[in-house]
Design an enzyme around this catalytic site. Structure first.
Site, PDB file in Angstrom:
ATOM      1  N   GLY A 127      -6.587  16.695   1.520  1.00  0.00           N
ATOM      2  CA  GLY A 127      -5.493  17.037   0.810  1.00  0.00           C
ATOM      3  C   GLY A 127      -4.177  17.489   1.783  1.00  0.00           C
ATOM      4  N   LYS A 215       7.075   4.513   7.082  1.00  0.00           N
ATOM      5  CA  LYS A 215       5.941   4.155   5.935  1.00  0.00           C
ATOM      6  C   LYS A 215       6.323   4.946   4.704  1.00  0.00           C
ATOM      7  CE  LYS A 215       3.445   2.713  10.209  1.00  0.00           C
ATOM      8  NZ  LYS A 215       2.429   2.438  10.861  1.00  0.00           N
ATOM      9  N   ARG A 317     -11.791   3.009  13.055  1.00  0.00           N
ATOM     10  CA  ARG A 317     -11.843   4.173  12.907  1.00  0.00           C
ATOM     11  C   ARG A 317     -12.508   5.443  12.433  1.00  0.00           C
ATOM     12  NH1 ARG A 317      -7.535   0.843  11.390  1.00  0.00           N
ATOM     13  NH2 ARG A 317      -5.529   0.849  10.934  1.00  0.00           N
ATOM     14  N   ARG A 319     -13.314   9.617  10.647  1.00  0.00           N
ATOM     15  CA  ARG A 319     -13.083  10.623   9.658  1.00  0.00           C
ATOM     16  C   ARG A 319     -13.506  11.030   9.919  1.00  0.00           C
ATOM     17  NH1 ARG A 319     -11.447   5.539   7.762  1.00  0.00           N
ATOM     18  NH2 ARG A 319      -9.194   5.219   6.448  1.00  0.00           N
ATOM     19  N   ASP A 606      28.973   1.763 -27.782  1.00  0.00           N
ATOM     20  CA  ASP A 606      30.168   2.299 -26.160  1.00  0.00           C
ATOM     21  C   ASP A 606      30.984   1.136 -26.326  1.00  0.00           C
ATOM     22  OD1 ASP A 606      30.107   3.466 -22.809  1.00  0.00           O
ATOM     23  OD2 ASP A 606      30.201   1.059 -22.597  1.00  0.00           O
TER      24      ASP A 606
END
Length: 636
Positions: A127, A215, A317, A319, A606
């Site tokens: 989330g 970052k 890592r 989680r 223009d």
């Protein structure tokens, strides 16, 4: 570092007249007549002691391949205030009941256990973690954990500017911000929500508070934003950004397609064409990013190559999902519930056995992009908000005496739309100087196009169209429904990943009715602004190349050739415009041709509006197209 013998540690403790806390770190006994140490000084001294007397790395966090896991990512919530296409299915995801999510105390209990075993970096994800009401308090309490060196957060940036000052005071040391485009309309298409300017404000706030590098993470998807690589990298010239390009990855519900993935090598080749001096930086231990820097630029860029060149061999890592499951591999579908063991009253030793068993089962590497695409796994939103796999050592926030927003000589590039430039100007961000002034300048090499046809050119022969085989006249076959609208009536980009590459050519036209006075000045090239035909021709060519940035649902097309012709029609006091575009690919180029003709017409207006505003633009239409499944078209 090996542990020192216990006897030596005890002798040192006894000599210094100290007692120790449960962690083994010394705690000073206050002596009468001496000024007491502040809590911060005491905490700093104890952390230093722990670093000097580090124990061997935990066996529970070491897998069977010897990888030591020192980095933990904790999801604080499954909810998010955006709906990114690569992260969440369009219809959303079923959220876990609140009672089944980790409580604040459970999060801190698990964090404390992991840090005690050797985790020295924690990143809070979602989330969107910044929508959790107690996120500042969680950061502050994590900051008190002995041995934890870095606390980072991964955010979409919507709430960052408002919360970052509090988070910095609480101890936040690293920030990753998601931004996949510099075009507001495209941002809204990608994330299915508004909020582009809030994200930009959050990036500015991070720079202002001294985070360096900040970052910025971009998931690169073919046909959507790969045309903005150069624009993102150009920002690193004057800003302390680490611009990180992430290969598009498969998760449940994001309709991953190999053809949408832009590989690291392809991105690198694109950047080297613009900046051949691009140099690779040394890789840090357990880094998942390949970092590069352009000499003289303040920031850097990185590539997260999860699909084309995985980094499983050095992965450190772990989680924890918002519902308390431990995932040892982002792309694996095996999980173990730490929440259930916690709530069943498991002791620390029992929890460590569960964790150690899960880590021990971690595989040598993930299954590869094609196998991953077939595996059942959580949608990205239920793992983390965005895969930001590489995190350099934490930035130590320190505000420079110089203006942190100052930009030295941003490179002028014609492919950077003026619309993007205004987003960074002080008008959007009060009290903020200009980030850069992007414009067509003499420093930008341009190919000049004559406004006059060659003497041997036939104005009726338009590139390949005149040489194409004869095709039926009239309208193309119509489809049963609009291709850019889904079943619920919402805007949707057409998926061209499965279409074959064919040669595509399209020609479009426009007319500008000037009136006699303006026509005469254009004819004699006497306008104060200069040669209207030459400028309009350049504008048409440039517009064709930028079509996908101007029209939100258009695919980016690598055009192989663009031609724009402007002819004077004395009988109507008009300028006739024709634009031809050619490419080889899965989608047509009629929008590019139409955009070139329309913008060339606007440029003529223009250039002439000071003389007369009684100018009419019209007859913008497609003249012909070749290639594609629906056949060729030739206007009669």
């Amino acid at each position: 570092m090996a542990a020192r013998p216990v006897s030596r540690m005890l002798q040192r403790v006894l000599r210094s007249g100290l007692r120790t806390c449960s962690s083994g770190a010394p705690v000073t006994q206050h002596r009468p007549g001496e000024p007491p140490q502040t809590a911060a000084e005491e905490l700093s001294r104890r952390r230093q002691f722990l670093r000097e007397h580090a124990a061997p790395f935990s066996a529970f966090l070491t897998d069977s391949f010897g990888r030591q896991h020192s980095y933990l990512r904790i999801s604080l919530t499954e909810k998010c205030n955006l709906r990114c296409q690569y992260c969440m299915p369009e219809e959303g995801v079923p959220l876990t009941p609140k009672a089944n999510l980790l409580t604040t105390e459970e999060i801190l209990t698990l964090a404390r256990l992991f840090v005690k075993e050797g985790i020295d970096k924690i990143r809070l994800t979602g989330g969107e973690p910044l929508i959790r009401p107690d996120v500042v308090d969680i950061v502050a309490r994590l900051h008190q954990l002995e041995g934890l060196r870095t606390i980072g957060i991964t955010t979409n940036g919507i709430n960052l500017a408002r919360l970052l000052p509090q988070l910095q005071k609480a101890g936040l040391s690293a920030i990753n911000i998601s931004l996949d485009t510099l075009v507001p309309a495209k941002f809204e298409f990608i994330v299915r929500r508004k909020g582009f300017h809030k994200v930009m404000e959050g990036i500015h706030k991070a720079i202002e508070l001294g985070y360096s590098p900040v970052k910025v993470n971009c998931v690169v998807m073919r046909g959507l934003n790969e045309d903005e690589l150069l624009d993102f990298v150009a920002l690193t010239e004057g800003l302390p950004l680490d611009m990180r390009f992430i290969e598009y990855m498969p998760f449940d519900g994001n309709r991953w397609n190999f053809k949408k993935m832009v590989s690291y090598k392809e991105m690198l080749d694109t950047l080297r064409q613009q900046w051949p001096e691009l140099e690779k930086l040394p890789e840090e231990e357990s880094s998942t990013a390949k970092a590069f820097k352009i000499p003289g630029f303040r920031g850097q860029l990185s590539f997260i190559t999860s699909m084309s060149d995985h980094f499983c061999g050095t992965c450190n890592r772990l989680r924890i999902t918002a519902d308390g499951n431990l995932k040892v591999c982002l792309f694996g579908n095996s999980e173990v519930s730490l929440r259930d063991h916690l709530r069943a009253g498991a002791s620390e030793e029992e929890l460590l056995r569960v964790i150690g068993a899960a880590v021990g089962r971690k595989k040598r590497q993930h299954a590869g992009m094609f196998s991953i695409a077939q595996m059942k796994n959580r949608p990205m939103i239920l793992i983390e908000f965005l895969l930001l796999l590489q995190d350099s050592p934490p930035a130590i926030p320190s505000i420079s005496s110089q203006d942190p927003f100052r930009v030295q000589g941003i490179r002028h590039r014609v492919s950077f739309p003026s619309q993007k430039a205004t987003l960074w100007e002080g008008g959007w961000f009060p009290r903020t100087p200009l980030l850069a002034q992007w414009q067509l300048g003499s420093s930008c090499p341009q190919r000049q196009y004559s406004s006059h046809l060659d003497s041997d050119a036939n104005p009726k022969c338009l590139s390949a169209v005149a040489r194409a085989p004869a095709t039926p006249s009239g309208a193309l076959p119509t489809a049963d429904q609009l291709t850019h609208v889904d079943t619920e009536g919402r805007a949707a980009m057409v998926d061209v990943g499965g279409k074959p590459d064919t040669e595509r050519v399209a020609v479009a036209s426009a007319v500008v009715l000037l009136g006699s006075m303006a026509f005469k000045l254009v004819q004699e090239n006497q306008l104060k602004k200069g040669d209207a035909l030459a400028v309009a021709q350049l504008a048409g060519v440039q517009a064709a190349k930028l079509t996908s940035q101007l029209i939100p649902l258009c695919h980016h097309v690598a055009l192989s050739h663009i031609q724009v012709w402007l002819e004077l029609d004395a009988t109507r006091h008009a300028v006739g415009i024709r634009a031809s575009c050619r490419a080889r690919g899965p989608t047509g180029v009629e929008m590019e041709a139409l955009t070139a003709a329309a913008v060339a017409a606007l440029t003529v207006y223009d250039m002439c509006k000071a003389v007369s505003r009684d100018i009419v633009l019209g007859e913008i239409k497609l003249l012909s197209k070749t290639g594609g499944q629906r056949g060729d078209f030739q206007r009669t």
